[in-house]
Design a protein around this motif. Structure first.
Motif, PDB file in Angstrom:
ATOM      1  N   UNK A 309       0.883  -1.163   0.000  1.00  0.00           N
ATOM      2  CA  UNK A 309       0.000   0.000   0.000  1.00  0.00           C
ATOM      3  C   UNK A 309       0.921   1.213   0.000  1.00  0.00           C
ATOM      4  N   UNK A 310       1.090   1.818  -1.150  1.00  0.00           N
ATOM      5  CA  UNK A 310       1.998   2.960  -1.294  1.00  0.00           C
ATOM      6  C   UNK A 310       1.224   4.231  -0.965  1.00  0.00           C
ATOM      7  N   UNK A 311       1.638   4.929   0.088  1.00  0.00           N
ATOM      8  CA  UNK A 311       0.981   6.163   0.513  1.00  0.00           C
ATOM      9  C   UNK A 311       1.850   7.325   0.046  1.00  0.00           C
ATOM     10  N   UNK A 312       1.393   8.032  -0.976  1.00  0.00           N
ATOM     11  CA  UNK A 312       2.161   9.129  -1.555  1.00  0.00           C
ATOM     12  C   UNK A 312       1.965  10.367  -0.684  1.00  0.00           C
ATOM     13  N   UNK A 313       3.038  10.976  -0.192  1.00  0.00           N
ATOM     14  CA  UNK A 313       2.881  12.127   0.708  1.00  0.00           C
ATOM     15  C   UNK A 313       2.282  13.334   0.007  1.00  0.00           C
ATOM     16  N   UNK A 314       1.418  14.033   0.730  1.00  0.00           N
ATOM     17  CA  UNK A 314       0.791  15.247   0.226  1.00  0.00           C
ATOM     18  C   UNK A 314       0.305  16.082   1.393  1.00  0.00           C
ATOM     19  N   UNK A 406       8.608  -0.500  10.974  1.00  0.00           N
ATOM     20  CA  UNK A 406      10.019  -0.832  10.842  1.00  0.00           C
ATOM     21  C   UNK A 406      10.672  -0.036   9.735  1.00  0.00           C
ATOM     22  N   UNK A 407      11.971   0.161   9.865  1.00  0.00           N
ATOM     23  CA  UNK A 407      12.749   0.685   8.753  1.00  0.00           C
ATOM     24  C   UNK A 407      12.893  -0.411   7.715  1.00  0.00           C
ATOM     25  N   UNK A 408      13.131  -0.023   6.472  1.00  0.00           N
ATOM     26  CA  UNK A 408      13.201  -1.000   5.389  1.00  0.00           C
ATOM     27  C   UNK A 408      14.236  -2.087   5.660  1.00  0.00           C
ATOM     28  N   UNK A 409      15.347  -1.722   6.292  1.00  0.00           N
ATOM     29  CA  UNK A 409      16.415  -2.694   6.529  1.00  0.00           C
ATOM     30  C   UNK A 409      16.032  -3.754   7.544  1.00  0.00           C
ATOM     31  N   UNK A 410      15.005  -3.483   8.355  1.00  0.00           N
ATOM     32  CA  UNK A 410      14.629  -4.414   9.430  1.00  0.00           C
ATOM     33  C   UNK A 410      13.296  -5.099   9.183  1.00  0.00           C
ATOM     34  N   UNK A 411      12.770  -5.032   7.966  1.00  0.00           N
ATOM     35  CA  UNK A 411      11.390  -5.456   7.725  1.00  0.00           C
ATOM     36  C   UNK A 411      11.275  -6.726   6.899  1.00  0.00           C
ATOM     37  N   UNK A 412      12.347  -7.497   6.814  1.00  0.00           N
ATOM     38  CA  UNK A 412      12.343  -8.646   5.893  1.00  0.00           C
ATOM     39  C   UNK A 412      11.166  -9.600   6.103  1.00  0.00           C
ATOM     40  N   UNK A 438       8.921   6.786  -7.099  1.00  0.00           N
ATOM     41  CA  UNK A 438       9.827   5.889  -7.815  1.00  0.00           C
ATOM     42  C   UNK A 438      10.505   4.908  -6.869  1.00  0.00           C
ATOM     43  N   UNK A 439      10.909   5.406  -5.693  1.00  0.00           N
ATOM     44  CA  UNK A 439      11.552   4.519  -4.717  1.00  0.00           C
ATOM     45  C   UNK A 439      10.581   3.466  -4.206  1.00  0.00           C
ATOM     46  N   UNK A 440       9.322   3.861  -3.968  1.00  0.00           N
ATOM     47  CA  UNK A 440       8.335   2.918  -3.460  1.00  0.00           C
ATOM     48  C   UNK A 440       8.000   1.857  -4.506  1.00  0.00           C
ATOM     49  N   UNK A 441       7.886   2.264  -5.769  1.00  0.00           N
ATOM     50  CA  UNK A 441       7.614   1.300  -6.840  1.00  0.00           C
ATOM     51  C   UNK A 441       8.760   0.302  -6.958  1.00  0.00           C
ATOM     52  N   UNK A 442       9.988   0.794  -6.948  1.00  0.00           N
ATOM     53  CA  UNK A 442      11.142  -0.101  -7.038  1.00  0.00           C
ATOM     54  C   UNK A 442      11.200  -1.034  -5.838  1.00  0.00           C
ATOM     55  N   UNK A 443      10.897  -0.508  -4.653  1.00  0.00           N
ATOM     56  CA  UNK A 443      10.912  -1.331  -3.441  1.00  0.00           C
ATOM     57  C   UNK A 443       9.848  -2.421  -3.515  1.00  0.00           C
ATOM     58  N   UNK A 444       8.644  -2.053  -3.944  1.00  0.00           N
ATOM     59  CA  UNK A 444       7.573  -3.050  -4.050  1.00  0.00           C
ATOM     60  C   UNK A 444       7.939  -4.136  -5.046  1.00  0.00           C
ATOM     61  N   UNK A 445       8.537  -3.734  -6.156  1.00  0.00           N
ATOM     62  CA  UNK A 445       8.886  -4.707  -7.203  1.00  0.00           C
ATOM     63  C   UNK A 445       9.982  -5.665  -6.782  1.00  0.00           C
ATOM     64  N   UNK A 446      10.897  -5.203  -5.961  1.00  0.00           N
ATOM     65  CA  UNK A 446      12.088  -6.017  -5.676  1.00  0.00           C
ATOM     66  C   UNK A 446      12.124  -6.628  -4.280  1.00  0.00           C
ATOM     67  N   UNK A 447      11.447  -6.006  -3.312  1.00  0.00           N
ATOM     68  CA  UNK A 447      11.599  -6.455  -1.929  1.00  0.00           C
ATOM     69  C   UNK A 447      10.392  -7.225  -1.399  1.00  0.00           C
ATOM     70  N   UNK A 448       9.236  -7.074  -2.030  1.00  0.00           N
ATOM     71  CA  UNK A 448       8.036  -7.752  -1.554  1.00  0.00           C
ATOM     72  C   UNK A 448       7.781  -9.005  -2.390  1.00  0.00           C
ATOM     73  N   UNK A 477       4.922  -0.685 -12.034  1.00  0.00           N
ATOM     74  CA  UNK A 477       4.554  -1.642 -10.987  1.00  0.00           C
ATOM     75  C   UNK A 477       4.257  -3.000 -11.627  1.00  0.00           C
ATOM     76  N   UNK A 478       4.983  -4.017 -11.239  1.00  0.00           N
ATOM     77  CA  UNK A 478       4.811  -5.344 -11.835  1.00  0.00           C
ATOM     78  C   UNK A 478       3.820  -6.154 -10.993  1.00  0.00           C
ATOM     79  N   UNK A 479       2.544  -5.781 -11.145  1.00  0.00           N
ATOM     80  CA  UNK A 479       1.475  -6.439 -10.408  1.00  0.00           C
ATOM     81  C   UNK A 479       0.290  -6.666 -11.340  1.00  0.00           C
TER      82      UNK A 479
END
Length: 597
Positions: A309-314, A406-412, A438-448, A477-479
């Protein structure tokens, strides 16, 4: 209905032995009954092949009448089986996820067959244009005036794979219902155990997309629904085009290797899929090494995953913060989190000035959602495992829900394990604006883990400022389903949308499955579906400031599927009953109830 009794608590098709003849756990009498069911279906397949399109359309109408007759019982049995007793505020889920989903799918398929019978394409009445990357995009929601009312502000699109032209899309729409389509034989449907419409819908897709009659193996968690399925699908059963069986893993193992089965479809877990395809133990390891699967029959699958669930800041108002927090909580807690498409990981900007205000609203909504049982087998143990794997996680509600920040590094663990239970993670990433997107899309594609569905929440001012770059990010987004200011479950519930993993799954690597279902316009070479909704509900959705910013107008208040909707149960039942009989008086009363949400 063949009553093959359950034995133990094995998965749907655990495939404990590599060959059906060697399985000592299935008595000869049960084997004989299963063999006879498949023989019946061979006869039924021949009959199905002789039906004209108008006759097939008539058959769907008979199924629809049968669903109408059992709809109330369907919703009641499903609710009770999940511990939602009469009066529980969330019983409406079982109206929407059961008979409502069945009825709208039948109506959509009936329309498709009607177009084909007239010699038209199912796309003729739809808008077709381009999506990013030169893809062809088919607008599949709304398709009728009633859609514009009941789902006001929501739209749906099916994006086809790169290289497909609009002319090709129109020519190939219809799949197994096109003239000269191959007969599909007999398919085995291994039914899902969590959402009651899934087995019903998977049977329809086998029949219509692939010209294939079906043997439905019901998950043991759905045994109480078998009498309902039998009556709802009686027209198919009576014509020999469907047989329904109960049973545990030994029945599934026997059927997946049966020579009379031409195709297997499963909605379930990756573990079960791999057991069917490769076997288990040392035998599975050897087969993987040689690349020769245990299963010699083609298979499609929907296997879930970890949904972001990508929450874009605004710049959000307090009402926006509360509404979108309840939206996120609904994505996690609908059906007690026992959904393959439940949102599991919130990707949040660490630099968003309103980050803490949103988290406070999220914690409050997660804690305050109505109590309900964690009913799916093994789910409570997974909740406990999640809490243990993430020190500092919070128990919320009655203690059955876990919130992990969690921070991204601790959320495996929360990013790689589909908990299929009320476990929600919040992972923070740096950045604002397009950098964050862009960072959230890349993170979702590669880390989840998985590619089934992704959700994006963005306010209209921010989306307008991002412009074309936002749409390009959506394309990245590869979903298999992407929801913007909506939950991907809307894509599941919309029959003209496709449902399934992003293309590319293989027998060796299918984290969210292979192929699609639903797809009631029967489109070929589907890549994904994209659903879009209003950032704000009525009346804020029609406020001049929202419209001036490009926000979607909507006459809908809080959607009835929100777990926080006070009148959700009554509205969901009312919408289903309107789909049953089209009574405008009933609809008016239901809409009045909706405004009490």
């Amino acid at each position: 209905m063949l009553d093959i009794p359950n034995r133990g608590v094995h998965p749907v098709a655990s495939a404990e032995s590599p060959a059906r003849e060697a399985d000592p756990g299935l008595p000869e009498g049960d084997r004989a009954r299963l063999d006879a069911a498949i023989d019946d279906l061979r006869t039924g397949a021949a009959l199905w092949g002789k039906l004209t399109l108008p006759q097939r359309r008539t058959l769907l109408r008979r199924i629809r009448a049968a669903v109408v007759a059992v709809a109330e019982e369907w919703a009641d049995v499903a609710s009770t089986s999940k511990g939602l007793e009469p009066g529980h505020p969330l019983r409406g889920e079982e109206w929407l996820s059961g008979p409502y989903a069945a009825l709208v799918a039948l109506d959509a398929y009936t329309d498709t067959l009607g177009a084909l019978a007239r010699g038209a394409s199912p796309l003729d009445d739809l808008r077709v244009d381009e999506a990013p990357g030169g893809r062809v995009r088919v607008h599949v929601l709304p398709t009728a005036p009633i859609d514009r009312l009941l789902l006001s502000g929501y739209t749906g699109e099916v994006w086809l794979q790169p290289g497909v032209t609009a002319a090709e899309a129109a020519r190939t729409a219809g799949l197994g219902q096109l003239p000269g389509a191959d007969a599909g034989g007999v398919g085995l449907v291994l039914g899902a155990g969590n959402v009651t419409a899934i087995p019903f819908l998977d049977v329809l897709y086998e029949l219509l997309a692939f010209n294939r009659v079906a043997l439905l193996k019901v998950n043991p968690t759905q045994d109480d629904l078998v009498p309902v399925y039998e009556r709802a699908l009686a027209p198919l059963i009576g014509a020999g085009m469907l047989r329904i069986v109960r049973g545990a893993g030994d029945v599934g193992a026997y059927l997946t290797t049966h020579p009379g089965i031409d195709h297997v479809h499963i909605t379930g877990s990756v573990t079960t899929f791999e057991a069917i395809v490769w076997g288990s133990g040392e035998d599975a390891a050897q087969r993987r090494e040689t690349g020769v699967p245990r299963l010699g029959t083609p298979i499609t699958a929907e296997l879930g995953g970890v949904s972001p669930i990508i929450v874009v800041p605004g710049e959000w108002s307090e009402a926006d913060l509360r509404f979108q927090a309840e939206h996120v909580v609904t994505m996690r807690l609908y059906n007690s989190g026992h959904n393959c498409i439940a949102g599991q990981v919130v990707l949040l900007s660490a630099d968003w000035p309103q980050r803490e205000a949103f988290l406070a609203a999220l914690r409050e909504a997660y804690d305050a959602a109505p109590a309900r049982p964690v009913w799916y087998p093994g789910a409570q143990a997974r909740v406990d495992d999640a809490a243990s794997a993430h020190p500092g996680s919070q128990r919320m509600g009655d203690g059955s829900r876990v919130l992990i920040e969690a921070a991204a590094a601790d959320a495996a663990p929360v990013q790689t394990t589909e908990y299929f239970a009320p476990v929600l993670g919040v992972v923070e990433l740096p950045g604002l604006g397009q950098d964050f997107v862009d960072a959230a899309v890349a993170h979702a594609n590669t880390e989840l883990t998985g590619t089934l569905g992704a959700n994006v929440i963005v306010d209209p001012v921010t989306q307008a400022a991002l412009g074309d770059a936002f749409e390009q990010a959506i394309a990245e987004l590869r979903y298999g389903t992407v929801a913007i200011n909506a939950w991907t479950a809307l894509g599941f519930l919309t029959p003209t949308c496709s449902w399934g993993a992003y293309p590319g799954g293989t027998l060796a690597d299918a984290p969210s499955g292979i192929g699609v279902v639903h797809n009631a316009r029967l489109l070929d070479r589907v890549e994904r579906s994209v659903v879009r909704g209003p950032f704000r509900p009525f009346p804020r959705s029609v406020a001049p400031a929202n419209l001036a910013a490009g926000g979607r107008p909507s006459v809908l208040p809080k959607p009835p599927w929100f777990v926080s909707a006070r009148t959700g149960a009554a509205v969901s039942e009312g919408l289903t009953r309107f789909r049953m009989d089209g009574n405008p008086v009933r609809l008016s009363a239901t809409l009045l109830q909706a405004f009490g949400a």
